[in-house]
Design an enzyme around this catalytic site. Structure first.
Site, PDB file in Angstrom:
ATOM      1  N   GLY A 169      10.581   9.881   4.770  1.00 33.38           N
ATOM      2  CA  GLY A 169       9.781   8.711   4.384  1.00 33.38           C
ATOM      3  C   GLY A 169       9.988   7.474   5.218  1.00 33.38           C
ATOM      4  O   GLY A 169       9.989   6.366   4.687  1.00 33.38           O
ATOM      5  N   THR A 170      10.142   7.656   6.525  1.00 32.26           N
ATOM      6  CA  THR A 170      10.197   6.466   7.386  1.00 32.26           C
ATOM      7  C   THR A 170       9.202   6.606   8.532  1.00 32.26           C
ATOM      8  O   THR A 170       9.066   7.683   9.112  1.00 32.26           O
ATOM      9  CB  THR A 170      11.624   6.190   7.926  1.00 32.26           C
ATOM     10  N   ASN A 175       7.653  14.004   5.583  1.00 32.05           N
ATOM     11  CA  ASN A 175       6.718  12.871   5.599  1.00 32.05           C
ATOM     12  C   ASN A 175       5.307  13.459   5.587  1.00 32.05           C
ATOM     13  O   ASN A 175       5.009  14.352   6.383  1.00 32.05           O
ATOM     14  CB  ASN A 175       6.949  12.033   6.885  1.00 32.05           C
ATOM     15  N   GLN A 224      17.230   2.717   4.877  1.00 35.58           N
ATOM     16  CA  GLN A 224      16.668   1.419   5.278  1.00 35.58           C
ATOM     17  C   GLN A 224      16.204   0.667   4.040  1.00 35.58           C
ATOM     18  O   GLN A 224      15.788  -0.480   4.129  1.00 35.58           O
ATOM     19  CB  GLN A 224      15.468   1.640   6.203  1.00 35.58           C
ATOM     20  N   ASN A 225      16.227   1.336   2.885  1.00 35.39           N
ATOM     21  CA  ASN A 225      15.696   0.718   1.673  1.00 35.39           C
ATOM     22  C   ASN A 225      16.694  -0.247   1.056  1.00 35.39           C
ATOM     23  O   ASN A 225      17.906  -0.116   1.264  1.00 35.39           O
ATOM     24  CB  ASN A 225      15.303   1.800   0.659  1.00 35.39           C
ATOM     25  N   VAL A 226      16.148  -1.168   0.283  1.00 33.29           N
ATOM     26  CA  VAL A 226      16.986  -2.218  -0.307  1.00 33.29           C
ATOM     27  C   VAL A 226      16.943  -2.128  -1.835  1.00 33.29           C
ATOM     28  O   VAL A 226      17.321  -3.060  -2.523  1.00 33.29           O
ATOM     29  CB  VAL A 226      16.500  -3.610   0.176  1.00 33.29           C
ATOM     30  N   ASP A 227      16.453  -0.975  -2.358  1.00 32.74           N
ATOM     31  CA  ASP A 227      16.168  -0.869  -3.789  1.00 32.74           C
ATOM     32  C   ASP A 227      17.305  -0.289  -4.627  1.00 32.74           C
ATOM     33  O   ASP A 227      17.223  -0.256  -5.857  1.00 32.74           O
ATOM     34  CB  ASP A 227      14.883  -0.049  -4.006  1.00 32.74           C
ATOM     35  N   HIS A 274      19.887  -2.011   5.807  1.00 34.19           N
ATOM     36  CA  HIS A 274      19.196  -3.306   5.714  1.00 34.19           C
ATOM     37  C   HIS A 274      19.627  -4.104   4.484  1.00 34.19           C
ATOM     38  O   HIS A 274      18.870  -4.940   3.983  1.00 34.19           O
ATOM     39  CB  HIS A 274      17.674  -3.095   5.682  1.00 34.19           C
ATOM     40  N   CYS A 315      26.799 -22.407   1.897  1.00 41.52           N
ATOM     41  CA  CYS A 315      28.230 -22.313   1.551  1.00 41.52           C
ATOM     42  C   CYS A 315      28.696 -20.849   1.440  1.00 41.52           C
ATOM     43  O   CYS A 315      29.855 -20.594   1.145  1.00 41.52           O
ATOM     44  CB  CYS A 315      28.516 -23.058   0.251  1.00 41.52           C
TER      45      CYS A 315
HETATM   46  P1  NAD Z   1       7.318   2.184   6.447  1.00 39.18           P
HETATM   47  O1  NAD Z   1       6.613   1.411   5.370  1.00 39.18           O
HETATM   48  O2  NAD Z   1       7.190   1.704   7.837  1.00 39.18           O
HETATM   49  O3  NAD Z   1       6.838   3.700   6.456  1.00 39.18           O
HETATM   50  C1  NAD Z   1       6.816   4.484   5.300  1.00 39.18           C
HETATM   51  C2  NAD Z   1       6.690   5.945   5.697  1.00 39.18           C
HETATM   52  O4  NAD Z   1       6.771   6.716   4.513  1.00 39.18           O
HETATM   53  C3  NAD Z   1       5.362   6.292   6.391  1.00 39.18           C
HETATM   54  O5  NAD Z   1       5.633   7.056   7.549  1.00 39.18           O
HETATM   55  C4  NAD Z   1       4.618   7.118   5.338  1.00 39.18           C
HETATM   56  O6  NAD Z   1       3.827   8.146   5.924  1.00 39.18           O
HETATM   57  C5  NAD Z   1       5.766   7.718   4.551  1.00 39.18           C
HETATM   58  N1  NAD Z   1       5.450   8.055   3.159  1.00 39.18           N
HETATM   59  C6  NAD Z   1       4.555   7.461   2.320  1.00 39.18           C
HETATM   60  N2  NAD Z   1       4.581   8.046   1.107  1.00 39.18           N
HETATM   61  C7  NAD Z   1       5.528   9.018   1.179  1.00 39.18           C
HETATM   62  C8  NAD Z   1       6.025   9.969   0.248  1.00 39.18           C
HETATM   63  N3  NAD Z   1       5.570  10.032  -1.007  1.00 39.18           N
HETATM   64  N4  NAD Z   1       7.002  10.814   0.670  1.00 39.18           N
HETATM   65  C9  NAD Z   1       7.478  10.774   1.948  1.00 39.18           C
HETATM   66  N5  NAD Z   1       7.041   9.898   2.860  1.00 39.18           N
HETATM   67  C10 NAD Z   1       6.074   9.023   2.476  1.00 39.18           C
HETATM   68  O7  NAD Z   1       8.806   2.283   5.960  1.00 39.18           O
HETATM   69  P2  NAD Z   1      10.145   2.188   6.801  1.00 39.18           P
HETATM   70  O8  NAD Z   1      10.081   3.057   7.997  1.00 39.18           O
HETATM   71  O9  NAD Z   1      11.244   2.401   5.814  1.00 39.18           O
HETATM   72  O10 NAD Z   1      10.194   0.676   7.316  1.00 39.18           O
HETATM   73  C11 NAD Z   1       9.914  -0.398   6.447  1.00 39.18           C
HETATM   74  C12 NAD Z   1      11.069  -1.381   6.281  1.00 39.18           C
HETATM   75  O11 NAD Z   1      10.795  -2.139   5.096  1.00 39.18           O
HETATM   76  C13 NAD Z   1      12.386  -0.706   6.057  1.00 39.18           C
HETATM   77  O12 NAD Z   1      13.251  -1.214   6.983  1.00 39.18           O
HETATM   78  C14 NAD Z   1      12.828  -1.090   4.652  1.00 39.18           C
HETATM   79  O13 NAD Z   1      14.020  -1.858   4.737  1.00 39.18           O
HETATM   80  C15 NAD Z   1      11.807  -2.025   4.113  1.00 39.18           C
HETATM   81  N6  NAD Z   1      11.226  -1.590   2.837  1.00 39.18           N
HETATM   82  C16 NAD Z   1      12.034  -1.165   1.818  1.00 39.18           C
HETATM   83  C17 NAD Z   1      11.490  -0.726   0.620  1.00 39.18           C
HETATM   84  C18 NAD Z   1      12.414  -0.242  -0.463  1.00 39.18           C
HETATM   85  O14 NAD Z   1      13.566  -0.657  -0.511  1.00 39.18           O
HETATM   86  N7  NAD Z   1      11.953   0.659  -1.332  1.00 39.18           N
HETATM   87  C19 NAD Z   1      10.108  -0.739   0.433  1.00 39.18           C
HETATM   88  C20 NAD Z   1       9.300  -1.200   1.475  1.00 39.18           C
HETATM   89  C21 NAD Z   1       9.872  -1.613   2.680  1.00 39.18           C
HETATM   90 ZN    ZN Z   2      25.643 -22.798  -1.641  1.00 39.60          ZN
END
Ligand code: NAD
Ligand code: ZN
Length: 262
Positions: A189-190, A215, A103-106, A121, A132
């Site tokens: 980590g979600t 988690n 789900q991360n965009v990094d 995502h 455009c």
């Molecule tokens: P979330 O922020 O809802 O939840 C993060 C989860 O990670 C929590 O359950 C927390 O307990 C857990 N966590 C915290 N530290 C941790 C660690 N060190 N190791 C393991 N788990 C840990 O995140 P989500 O469920 O991914 O939803 C947020 C949305 O925001 C996603 O859809 C994502 O696209 C986006 N997002 C992306 C980034 C990125 O790209 N790095 C950062 C922030 C949010």
């Molecule tokens: Zn344009």
């Protein structure tokens, strides 16, 4: 009866497999310096998502939304993969892990060397014009403190899925197919609060997969679809898991269990 070390249980589960898949969220990148959105350090404490992260908000006021996006671009640009990203790349390299749905965009899974990454995502690396449809690499157009613009004059949107936007269809199809056919799903980590990504563990469980959650906190999944919850940070747990999988026997020396792979 005391329960066995959950990391050792996970190592036993994964050894010899070729059908594991991972679903990752913001928590896997916390130890790379990118805060999760939820939680005390999260961006949502500073920016209300309904005001800053919806497509409607972007269309109404892109300059305002870019204040939040700018922080995300800067955080992602400064970050490097941690032991958890590298651990997943290692599992893929050894044929145990088939895909990472993130789900991360990094872009940190790719930076760690994982080849089969399904970006649910989107990604911060590209910007797209909503007028455009021209695309640009973010590094070519982004200047901190400004909303980047297309040559046509329109403000560019990062190629990420904002609330109110659909999941890219190919990513959704591929993710659901992986969920339906994997033997083990590692959920790392979600919070599993964002829909429809939160359906992936349920699809996997329904199709017969064992769901393992890494988690420090419990989530809605923990008591519903998770068979094995490992309460620890992603990098620490993945570091231990990789060492255990490298070790041919199960009698892993306990003093090494807190060792974190560099
Ligand atoms: P979330 O922020 O809802 O939840 C993060 C989860 O990670 C929590 O359950 C927390 O307990 C857990 N966590 C915290 N530290 C941790 C660690 N060190 N190791 C393991 N788990 C840990 O995140 P989500 O469920 O991914 O939803 C947020 C949305 O925001 C996603 O859809 C994502 O696209 C986006 N997002 C992306 C980034 C990125 O790209 N790095 C950062 C922030 C949010
Ligand atoms: Zn344009």
């Amino acid at each position: 009866m005391t329960r066995e070390d959950p990391v050792l249980e996970a190592a036993r589960l994964l050894r010899g497999r070729t059908d594991a898949v991972a679903l990752t969220g913001a928590g896997i990148s916390v130890e790379s310096g990118i805060p999760a959105f939820r939680g005390s350090q999260g961006l949502w404490g500073k920016y209300d998502p309904m005001e800053y992260a919806t497509l409607g908000a972007f269309l109404r006021s892109p300059e305002k939304v870019w204040r939040m996006l700018s922080e995300m671009v800067a955080l992602c640009g400064d970050a490097a993969p941690n032991a958890a990203h590298r651990g997943l790349a290692d599992l893929e390299g050894r044929g145990i892990l088939r895909a990472v749905i993130t789900q991360n965009v990094d872009g940190l899974h790719q930076a760690a060397g994982t080849r089969n990454v399904i970006e649910y995502h989107g990604n911060m690396e590209a910007l797209v014009c909503i007028s455009c449809w021209r695309r640009y690499p973010t590094r070519e157009r982004w200047v901190d403190g400004q909303a980047p613009a297309c040559d046509c004059g329109e403000i560019l949107k990062p190629d990420v899925v904002l609330f109110g936007e659909p999941i890219p269809w190919l990513a959704q199809e591929r993710a659901e197919e992986e969920a339906r056919t994997c033997g083990v799903l590692l959920v790392i980590g979600t919070s599993a609060e964002v829909s429809p990504a939160c359906d992936i563990p349920r699809i996997a469980k329904k199709a017969g997969a064992v769901v393992v959650e890494i988690n420090p906190e419990e989530t809605d999944l923990t008591r519903t679809v998770v068979s094995l919850h490992i309460p620890g940070s992603a990098s620490e747990v993945m570091g231990q898991l990789i060492i255990m999988l490298r070790d041919p026997g199960d009698d892993f020396p306990p003093h090494l269990k807190s060792f974190n792979i560099p």
